[in-house]
Design an enzyme around this catalytic site. Structure first.
Site, mmCIF file in Angstrom:
data_model
loop_
_atom_site.group_PDB
_atom_site.id
_atom_site.type_symbol
_atom_site.label_atom_id
_atom_site.label_comp_id
_atom_site.label_asym_id
_atom_site.label_seq_id
_atom_site.Cartn_x
_atom_site.Cartn_y
_atom_site.Cartn_z
ATOM 1 N N GLY A 1 56.085 38.676 77.567
ATOM 2 C CA GLY A 1 55.346 38.871 76.315
ATOM 3 C C GLY A 1 56.183 39.620 75.298
ATOM 4 O O GLY A 1 55.678 40.479 74.575
ATOM 5 N N ASN B 1 57.472 38.752 72.508
ATOM 6 C CA ASN B 1 57.484 38.270 71.126
ATOM 7 C C ASN B 1 56.506 38.959 70.195
ATOM 8 O O ASN B 1 56.507 38.716 68.987
ATOM 9 C CB ASN B 1 57.208 36.761 71.093
ATOM 10 N N SER B 2 55.661 39.860 70.726
ATOM 11 C CA SER B 2 54.705 40.534 69.845
ATOM 12 C C SER B 2 54.199 41.813 70.487
ATOM 13 O O SER B 2 54.367 42.033 71.691
ATOM 14 C CB SER B 2 53.513 39.622 69.514
ATOM 15 N N GLY B 3 53.572 42.664 69.666
ATOM 16 C CA GLY B 3 52.871 43.832 70.174
ATOM 17 C C GLY B 3 53.709 44.745 71.050
ATOM 18 O O GLY B 3 54.853 45.071 70.742
ATOM 19 N N GLY C 1 55.059 44.249 73.971
ATOM 20 C CA GLY C 1 56.255 43.657 74.543
ATOM 21 C C GLY C 1 57.435 43.713 73.591
ATOM 22 O O GLY C 1 58.564 44.024 73.989
ATOM 23 N N SER D 1 45.219 48.248 82.391
ATOM 24 C CA SER D 1 44.363 48.604 81.255
ATOM 25 C C SER D 1 43.283 49.570 81.715
ATOM 26 O O SER D 1 42.867 49.528 82.888
ATOM 27 C CB SER D 1 43.710 47.351 80.670
ATOM 28 N N TYR E 1 38.556 39.899 82.161
ATOM 29 C CA TYR E 1 39.781 40.583 81.720
ATOM 30 C C TYR E 1 39.999 41.836 82.556
ATOM 31 O O TYR E 1 41.109 42.075 83.062
ATOM 32 C CB TYR E 1 39.679 40.947 80.236
#
Length: 301
Positions: free
Chosen positions: A31, A33-35, A37, A154, A183
């Site tokens: 991950g 590519n954003s946030g 990550g 989380s 989730y």
């Protein structure tokens, strides 16, 4: 466990890695590519690491890696598709480099309607099973005595997970489906997997921990409350960056972390029988798909 860590809730990934030379280290970030990550990869790269940045498509990974550092290596990997993971494993093995850390960061969150593949609900598939296949498939490449694995969990794994932990009789979501519950189940699975993997890799001196990044201002968390109280992505990335590369976390394994500190986590994390059952069921799903899903998974076994 008495551990003195100088960082906390408002620390950033850059703060926890300040002054640490990561030159020569190879670190995988899913991950990327954003946030969180992207922040994690940027912090590693800024300190000299060669990051193998993984995103759902090679194009997305390539854009992120090009922005982070010329030595970052993009790899496309859709964690909801076993054939894509098998192909990514082949690419990583082809690099012929030892691995110093894996940060299993990518996640699907709160999908509004039920989606399933391979007989498994999509959040559990992406967040847990995809990483289970990926990490187990390259665990032998990790450096003995020093490598680290970080499973990003989380706080939902504590507050919203099913009371029994994992709904083994409803992994496909057909009996009922609630986005937040599934989730949370997947994030508890991440932490349980970290516990079991830490036990299995102890003899090799490889540390495995799970991390709660906290509520962050990312593309999967939106709204007025988030804008007021959430961490920035850089702050939310701090715990996983610390666990992957900081000397302050050296030698610590099998723990659940939050705000750069060891935390309690869900009480079910102490249930070794549950963790082993999750491992066995996860492996059974992969084995079943290998028997029916063609040569790519056979080659990745």
């Amino acid at each position: 466990m008495a551990i003195s860590i100088q960082f906390g809730r408002r620390s950033t990934a850059d703060h926890v890695l300040a002054g640490i030379d990561l030159t020569g280290r190879h670190i995988i970030v899913t991950g990327c590519n954003s946030g969180l990550g992207l922040e994690t990869m940027n912090a590693f790269a800024a300190n000299g690491a060669s990051v193998i940045g993984m995103a759902r498509t090679l194009e997305a990974a390539s854009r992120a890696c090009a922005q982070a550092s010329p030595v970052c290596i993009p790899v496309g990997c859709d964690l909801a598709r076993f054939d894509s993971i098998a192909a990514a494993l082949e690419v990583i093995r082809g690099l012929s480099v030892p691995l110093d850390a894996i940060v299993a960061n990518a996640a699907a969150a709160n999908l509004p309607s039920l989606e399933a593949r391979y007989g498994v609900e999509m959040q559990f598939l992406t967040n847990h099973l995809g990483h289970f296949m990926l990490v187990n498939g390259i665990a032998d490449l990790l450096r003995d005595g020093s490598a680290r694995i970080v499973m990003v969990s989380s706080g939902a794994s504590i507050s919203q997970a099913p009371s029994d932990g994992i709904m083994f009789d409803n992994l496909d979501g057909r009996r009922f489906y609630k986005p937040s519950t599934f989730y949370a189940q997947s994030k508890l699975a991440n932490a349980l997997y970290a516990k079991e993997l830490s036990r299995r890799l102890t003899a090799r001196g490889i540390a495995v921990n799970s991390a709660d990044p906290g509520a962050a201002q990312t593309r999967i968390r939106k709204g007025f409350f988030t804008r007021l109280f959430a961490k920035t992505a850089a702050q939310a990335a701090a715990t996983q960056a610390l666990l992957a590369a900081s000397p302050q976390a050296s030698g610590i394994t099998g723990e659940y972390w939050s705000n750069c500190k060891v935390s309690e986590g869900n009480p079910l994390l102490q249930d070794t029988v549950l963790a082993r059952r999750l491992w066995d069921v996860s492996q059974e799903i992969l084995d079943r798909q290998r028997r029916t899903g063609g040569t790519a998974l056979q080659q990745a076994a």
